[in-house]
Design a protein around this motif. Sequence first.
Motif, PDB file in Angstrom:
ATOM      1  N   GLY A  17       0.974  -1.568   0.284  1.00  0.00           N
ATOM      2  CA  GLY A  17      -0.279  -0.089   0.352  1.00  0.00           C
ATOM      3  C   GLY A  17       1.026   1.181  -0.158  1.00  0.00           C
ATOM      4  N   SER A  18       1.718   1.206  -0.075  1.00  0.00           N
ATOM      5  CA  SER A  18       2.971   2.520  -0.050  1.00  0.00           C
ATOM      6  C   SER A  18       4.272   1.881  -1.328  1.00  0.00           C
ATOM      7  N   ALA A  19       4.776   2.908  -1.367  1.00  0.00           N
ATOM      8  CA  ALA A  19       6.072   3.017  -2.372  1.00  0.00           C
ATOM      9  C   ALA A  19       7.425   2.649  -1.718  1.00  0.00           C
ATOM     10  N   HIS A  20       7.217   3.601  -0.962  1.00  0.00           N
ATOM     11  CA  HIS A  20       8.568   3.167  -0.362  1.00  0.00           C
ATOM     12  C   HIS A  20       9.448   3.442  -0.313  1.00  0.00           C
ATOM     13  N   GLY A  21       9.552   4.962  -1.218  1.00  0.00           N
ATOM     14  CA  GLY A  21      10.481   5.963  -1.765  1.00  0.00           C
ATOM     15  C   GLY A  21      10.821   5.446  -3.611  1.00  0.00           C
ATOM     16  N   TRP A  22       9.791   4.501  -3.994  1.00  0.00           N
ATOM     17  CA  TRP A  22      10.349   4.165  -5.317  1.00  0.00           C
ATOM     18  C   TRP A  22       9.775   4.493  -6.740  1.00  0.00           C
ATOM     19  N   ASP A  23       8.804   5.776  -5.783  1.00  0.00           N
ATOM     20  CA  ASP A  23       7.461   7.136  -5.833  1.00  0.00           C
ATOM     21  C   ASP A  23       8.643   7.815  -7.063  1.00  0.00           C
ATOM     22  N   VAL A  24       9.974   8.299  -5.749  1.00  0.00           N
ATOM     23  CA  VAL A  24      10.542   9.404  -6.256  1.00  0.00           C
ATOM     24  C   VAL A  24      11.422   9.492  -7.083  1.00  0.00           C
ATOM     25  N   LEU A  25      11.933   7.848  -7.264  1.00  0.00           N
ATOM     26  CA  LEU A  25      12.775   7.743  -8.375  1.00  0.00           C
ATOM     27  C   LEU A  25      11.961   7.713  -9.954  1.00  0.00           C
ATOM     28  N   PHE A  26      11.024   7.107 -10.095  1.00  0.00           N
ATOM     29  CA  PHE A  26       9.400   6.802 -10.643  1.00  0.00           C
ATOM     30  C   PHE A  26       9.239   7.975 -11.309  1.00  0.00           C
ATOM     31  N   TYR A  27       9.546   9.632 -10.850  1.00  0.00           N
ATOM     32  CA  TYR A  27       8.789  10.438 -10.671  1.00  0.00           C
ATOM     33  C   TYR A  27       9.906  10.970 -11.158  1.00  0.00           C
ATOM     34  N   ILE A  28      11.667  10.976 -10.375  1.00  0.00           N
ATOM     35  CA  ILE A  28      12.783  11.608 -11.911  1.00  0.00           C
ATOM     36  C   ILE A  28      12.729  10.756 -13.506  1.00  0.00           C
ATOM     37  N   PHE A  29      13.007   9.698 -13.355  1.00  0.00           N
ATOM     38  CA  PHE A  29      13.044   8.947 -14.561  1.00  0.00           C
ATOM     39  C   PHE A  29      11.963   9.650 -15.852  1.00  0.00           C
ATOM     40  N   SER A  30      10.834   9.776 -14.919  1.00  0.00           N
ATOM     41  CA  SER A  30       9.441   9.998 -16.288  1.00  0.00           C
ATOM     42  C   SER A  30      10.233  11.355 -16.130  1.00  0.00           C
ATOM     43  N   PHE A  31      10.059  12.598 -15.619  1.00  0.00           N
ATOM     44  CA  PHE A  31      10.931  13.662 -15.656  1.00  0.00           C
ATOM     45  C   PHE A  31      12.001  13.496 -17.051  1.00  0.00           C
ATOM     46  N   LEU A  32      13.120  13.455 -16.514  1.00  0.00           N
ATOM     47  CA  LEU A  32      13.866  12.536 -17.526  1.00  0.00           C
ATOM     48  C   LEU A  32      13.060  12.750 -18.968  1.00  0.00           C
ATOM     49  N   LYS A  33      13.025  11.404 -18.985  1.00  0.00           N
ATOM     50  CA  LYS A  33      12.514  10.591 -20.035  1.00  0.00           C
ATOM     51  C   LYS A  33      11.260  11.894 -20.672  1.00  0.00           C
ATOM     52  N   GLY A  34      10.156  12.232 -20.222  1.00  0.00           N
ATOM     53  CA  GLY A  34       9.649  13.524 -20.961  1.00  0.00           C
ATOM     54  C   GLY A  34      10.607  14.616 -21.179  1.00  0.00           C
ATOM     55  N   ILE A  35      11.120  15.458 -20.706  1.00  0.00           N
ATOM     56  CA  ILE A  35      12.029  15.914 -21.351  1.00  0.00           C
ATOM     57  C   ILE A  35      13.004  15.513 -22.621  1.00  0.00           C
ATOM     58  N   SER A  36      14.070  14.882 -22.249  1.00  0.00           N
ATOM     59  CA  SER A  36      14.585  14.173 -23.156  1.00  0.00           C
ATOM     60  C   SER A  36      13.726  12.814 -24.780  1.00  0.00           C
ATOM     61  N   LEU A  37      12.393  12.568 -24.546  1.00  0.00           N
ATOM     62  CA  LEU A  37      11.628  12.554 -25.466  1.00  0.00           C
ATOM     63  C   LEU A  37      11.396  13.558 -26.593  1.00  0.00           C
ATOM     64  N   PHE A  38      11.329  14.843 -26.003  1.00  0.00           N
ATOM     65  CA  PHE A  38      10.627  15.931 -26.909  1.00  0.00           C
ATOM     66  C   PHE A  38      11.868  16.560 -27.228  1.00  0.00           C
ATOM     67  N   THR A  39      12.445  16.202 -26.520  1.00  0.00           N
ATOM     68  CA  THR A  39      13.717  17.037 -27.625  1.00  0.00           C
ATOM     69  C   THR A  39      14.360  15.885 -28.631  1.00  0.00           C
ATOM     70  N   LEU A  40      14.137  14.864 -28.159  1.00  0.00           N
ATOM     71  CA  LEU A  40      14.792  14.385 -29.234  1.00  0.00           C
ATOM     72  C   LEU A  40      13.259  14.836 -30.616  1.00  0.00           C
ATOM     73  N   LEU A  41      12.342  14.817 -30.810  1.00  0.00           N
ATOM     74  CA  LEU A  41      11.600  14.532 -31.503  1.00  0.00           C
ATOM     75  C   LEU A  41      11.593  16.528 -32.036  1.00  0.00           C
ATOM     76  N   VAL A  42      12.187  17.371 -31.182  1.00  0.00           N
ATOM     77  CA  VAL A  42      12.563  18.406 -32.111  1.00  0.00           C
ATOM     78  C   VAL A  42      14.097  18.420 -33.047  1.00  0.00           C
ATOM     79  N   LEU A  43      14.818  18.265 -32.282  1.00  0.00           N
ATOM     80  CA  LEU A  43      16.312  18.055 -32.929  1.00  0.00           C
ATOM     81  C   LEU A  43      15.799  16.326 -34.264  1.00  0.00           C
ATOM     82  N   ILE A  44      15.444  15.706 -34.442  1.00  0.00           N
ATOM     83  CA  ILE A  44      14.797  15.050 -35.086  1.00  0.00           C
ATOM     84  C   ILE A  44      14.127  16.031 -36.123  1.00  0.00           C
ATOM     85  N   GLY A  45      13.214  16.305 -36.455  1.00  0.00           N
ATOM     86  CA  GLY A  45      12.073  17.457 -37.166  1.00  0.00           C
ATOM     87  C   GLY A  45      13.353  18.319 -37.641  1.00  0.00           C
TER      88      GLY A  45
END
Length: 434
Positions: free
Chosen positions: A229-257
């Motif tokens: 019933g608790s994430a035990h801190g894994w949610d923090v790592l998830f948010y960090i990598f989700s943040f980095l993944k989101g920025i990098s993906l949209f940046t990649l789309l712009v660079l490829i474009g």
Amino acid sequence: MATSHRLLPILFLLVTLCTAEIRFNQILSDRRSIIPFDEFGFAHHGILELHVSQISLSDPNPDLDLSKLGFFLSTRDAWLRVLQEIQDGEIPCALQSTLIKKVYTFDHLNGAKAFEATYKMKDADQFTLVFANCLQQVGVSMDVQSAMYNLEGRSERRDYLPAGKSVLPTVYFLLSLVYFVMVVVWIRVLYKKRLTVHGIHYFMLAVVILKMLNLLCEAEDKSYIKRTGSAHGWDVLFYIFSFLKGISLFTLLVLIGTGWSFLKPFLQDKEKKVLMIVIPLQVLANIAQVVIDETGPYGKDWVTWKQVFLLVDVVCCCAVLFPIVWSIKHLREAAKTDGKAAVNLMKLTLFRHYYIVVICYIYFTRVVVYALETITSYKYLWTSVVAAELATLAFYLFTGYKFRPEVHNPYFVVDDEEEDAAAEQLKHADEFEL
């Protein structure tokens, strides 16, 4: 009151993105007639545990009808019918409806400031825990801790994930393994084709690695929630990598474009401006996502943050299309003016195909997946997650294949016959209009 009742169905429809687990919510002087908490898909052996403390009302009048304050469970269909009953004047308060499952009303407090209630669910369905305040102008303050779970197997092991999302830890873990294989394959490709590798290819590798780590952390996050019933801190790592993944993906789309590194080694000012818009918006989108996930719909500003997230996401999706459009326009003009008609034509074909694929990917993950989640039975909500992830996987594979490092890339190397055919096609330039 009439206006607020018309808005309540919207709240119920927006609750679906909230992750059920053990939650602690603090309500301070809240006068809303309805406060929705978590939504949960119950099996036939589901249980709600409710612990409420520090209860206080803005009006201490002992003559108040406290039966008009309390918690109940309701499906979305039942809630719409309850609203109809209220509008037709059949009942003055949602707690008086026979369509809801009453958990606890404040008339049982007998002067106490706290209570504990356990509700055993007999009907398998998706329910939302709601607090109703049918006493106008009475503010309520309280600390609410809720836990909803299903009992599994003969051992009656607790499963804190909703019935339709119980398989998600396995799904995310298997997908992370798929992306791990992709990372290994891409590293091998970069090594074998190292003489033709550009900067964009290393950036693509970084995006895939971040996606893999994001899925792995999400798998662990959901796994711990499922068991404890608790994430035990894994949610923090998830948010960090989700943040980095989101920025990098949209940046990649712009660079490829823009064709950065494999068509040109620099970015124009207007292309840099797109990045300067997309990156801050992605930061805002991730902040909104954290607020949405961690507060839940009981928060007064939850709907606002939800709207901010949707708006920012749409703006980012539209922004990444502009560089692709600019590249198509540039290549179309170049194909009409220089002597390498076929080469530019093939490049133009590549970017036109990619433009269509990006639009399809955005439409599918933002519209089709949401529609699938809306119409799918609560027992199969995991299917919308799988659909979105498979679409993302297919998009990654398409991008990697089309823009792979290759000496004899069919999009960039053509023979004389193809060049003559391309020159003939350029007489009908309207075919290349978007």
